[in-house]
Enzyme design. Sequence first.
Site, PDB file in Angstrom:
ATOM      1  CD  GLN A 167      -2.461  -1.055   2.813  1.00 34.85           C
ATOM      2  OE1 GLN A 167      -2.088  -1.823   3.680  1.00 34.85           O
ATOM      3  NE2 GLN A 167      -3.398  -0.166   3.035  1.00 34.85           N
ATOM      4  CG  HIS A 187      -2.606   2.745  -2.338  1.00 34.63           C
ATOM      5  ND1 HIS A 187      -2.715   2.508  -0.977  1.00 34.63           N
ATOM      6  CD2 HIS A 187      -3.698   2.162  -2.896  1.00 34.63           C
ATOM      7  CE1 HIS A 187      -3.821   1.829  -0.734  1.00 34.63           C
ATOM      8  NE2 HIS A 187      -4.426   1.603  -1.879  1.00 34.63           N
ATOM      9  CB  SER A 269      -1.207  -3.507   6.486  1.00 36.77           C
ATOM     10  OG  SER A 269      -2.444  -3.052   5.959  1.00 36.77           O
ATOM     11  CB  SER A 270      -4.758  -0.674   9.861  1.00 37.53           C
ATOM     12  OG  SER A 270      -5.216  -0.093   8.645  1.00 37.53           O
ATOM     13  CG  LEU A 298       3.031  -2.788  17.223  1.00 38.96           C
ATOM     14  CD1 LEU A 298       3.704  -1.424  17.324  1.00 38.96           C
ATOM     15  CD2 LEU A 298       3.522  -3.707  18.332  1.00 38.96           C
TER      16      LEU A 298
END
Length: 400
Positions: A167, A187, A269-270, A298
Amino acid sequence: MAAGGPSRSERKAAERVRRLREEQQRERLRQVSRILRKAAAERSAEEGRLLAESEDLVTELQGRSRRREGLKRRQQEVCDDPEELRRKVRELAGAVRSAKYLVVYTGAGISTAASIPDYRGPNGVWTLLQKGRSVRAADLSEAEPTLTHMSIARLHEQKLVQHVVSQNCDGLHLRSGLPRTAISELHGNMYIEVCTACTPNREYVRVFDVTERTALHRHQTGRACHKCGAQLRDTIVHFGERGTLGQPLNWEAATQAASKADTILCLGSSLKVLKKYPRLWCMTKPPSRRPKLYIVNLQWTPKDDWAALKLHGKCDDVMQLLMDELGLEIPPYSRWQDPIFSLATPLRAGEEGSHTRKSLCRSREEPPPGDRGAPLSSAPVLGGWFGRGCTKRTKRKKVT
């Protein structure tokens, strides 16, 4: 009342009644909210009666409170203790060794060690903006591939990783030596501008950030194609836009890799954006035939419940442990071997003033033996990363 409906005075009276009821409801909501913040033992008999008479409001407010607490928990960063993290890394190493087709998905969390802010961490871009705080612009010309970037490049060289879907727009995967064919930068890449008037599109790799003049729905960089003279555009896909360029987005390769994958490793990555791309998750396959998912992050991600293993740790720490477990050396990054300098197209006469961004420079360090004084064009391209000077592991702080 008039034949056609209520009169003007009647409509005004009805509006006043409606507003009065709304204000009374808001006041009742405030009262109930204040009472609920008190401990049960501290509430008066009158307050107890008010809560009993406002059962619907109590339910609504308690639901709101649970949602807020849940959101806070999801935003918290959680770290596994060192022994637990090592145990999980051993399990991850086994998955890497046994994978037939491993694809890595990367997010902003792998670049925070390069002083590039992430998006949804405690000091992330979106987090600060939502708090009404300003975001300091980072000097990306100072950023260099991290231990995680270099580890991924080595894993690909060893044929343990087949493809990388990122991303990130920072170009650090390219600069780590990962081949262009092995990267899908969904992206875009801040160092690449293209001419879409040429067929196929003509790419221009630069040694500076080409996005200085661009923004949402405004992509022209102010420079022209050297062949046809058409305006060049950046490759960045902003929120709310749909990426249509073939490269560097490389959606075709990303989709093919996802369809072949038996294992997916998500790093930093979230997944709140990536989850919106069904093609990356093989959602048309039955659950038993989808790739095994391993997540290093995390914070909570919306794919945690699907994961075979979730590792709560910093990407560099996890990758250091993983590479140790696999018995692989991590090549150090060197600007003198950075592929971007050999890939870059120099500006033409008259274009020097087309940007004010700081350019990448190789002079921050001495060239390795044998490269001293070599011209820029002699830099090794992409595949030349893992030879001379790459046997000594970079000194990094280990997890203790």
